[in-house]
Design a protein around this motif. Structure first.
Motif, mmCIF file in Angstrom:
data_model
loop_
_atom_site.group_PDB
_atom_site.id
_atom_site.type_symbol
_atom_site.label_atom_id
_atom_site.label_comp_id
_atom_site.label_asym_id
_atom_site.label_seq_id
_atom_site.Cartn_x
_atom_site.Cartn_y
_atom_site.Cartn_z
ATOM 1 N N ASN A 45 35.636 43.185 50.369
ATOM 2 C CA ASN A 45 35.052 41.912 50.774
ATOM 3 C C ASN A 45 35.667 40.740 49.999
ATOM 4 N N ASP A 69 31.484 37.806 48.690
ATOM 5 C CA ASP A 69 30.052 37.963 48.399
ATOM 6 C C ASP A 69 29.563 36.864 47.457
ATOM 7 N N THR A 70 30.324 36.622 46.380
ATOM 8 C CA THR A 70 29.888 35.656 45.360
ATOM 9 C C THR A 70 30.513 34.281 45.536
#
Length: 122
Positions: A45, A69-70
């Motif tokens: 990801n 994600d972050t």
């Protein structure tokens, strides 16, 4: 891997490896393009984004590995620099590049900026 391209107005379209590599090479060669490649790692990801900005003498190109994600920078690398040796060319140093690791990006906008902190790098 997924291959996509993003237009200057933010439209993301599916692409393929050959087209993304061609866009990458064309962007570096001509300093302009209607599209920029996006290379996405499905299992991790993460995505590699091609970025550019104005240097003192010429355009500076780099690659940014972003955790989707972050939204944080995992790695950054500058690869086309036409700056004066000893001055602007220092942005290739890991000390300079590492200051951006962990910086969160606002990926909902088309444009983002990275600003060097006020530390002196030797």
């Amino acid at each position: 891997m997924n291959f996509r391209k993003i237009s200057q107005n933010g439209k993301i379209e599916e692409s393929n490896l050959e087209e993304c590599l061609e866009l990458y090479a064309n962007n570096l060669e001509t300093n302009k393009s209607d599209y920029y490649p996006i290379f996405e790692y499905k299992k991790q990801n993460k995505a590699i984004l091609l970025v550019k900005g104005d240097g003192l003498w010429d355009i500076i190109w780099g690659k940014v590995l972003v955790n989707l994600d972050t939204k944080e920078i995992s790695r950054i690398e500058f690869d086309r620099i036409s700056e004066t040796p000893g001055m602007g060319s220092g942005i290739r140093d890991s000390v300079y590049e590492n200051q951006f690791i962990g910086v969160k990006l606002e990926l909902d906008t088309i444009i983002f900026a990275l600003k060097q902190n006020s530390k002196k790098y030797n």
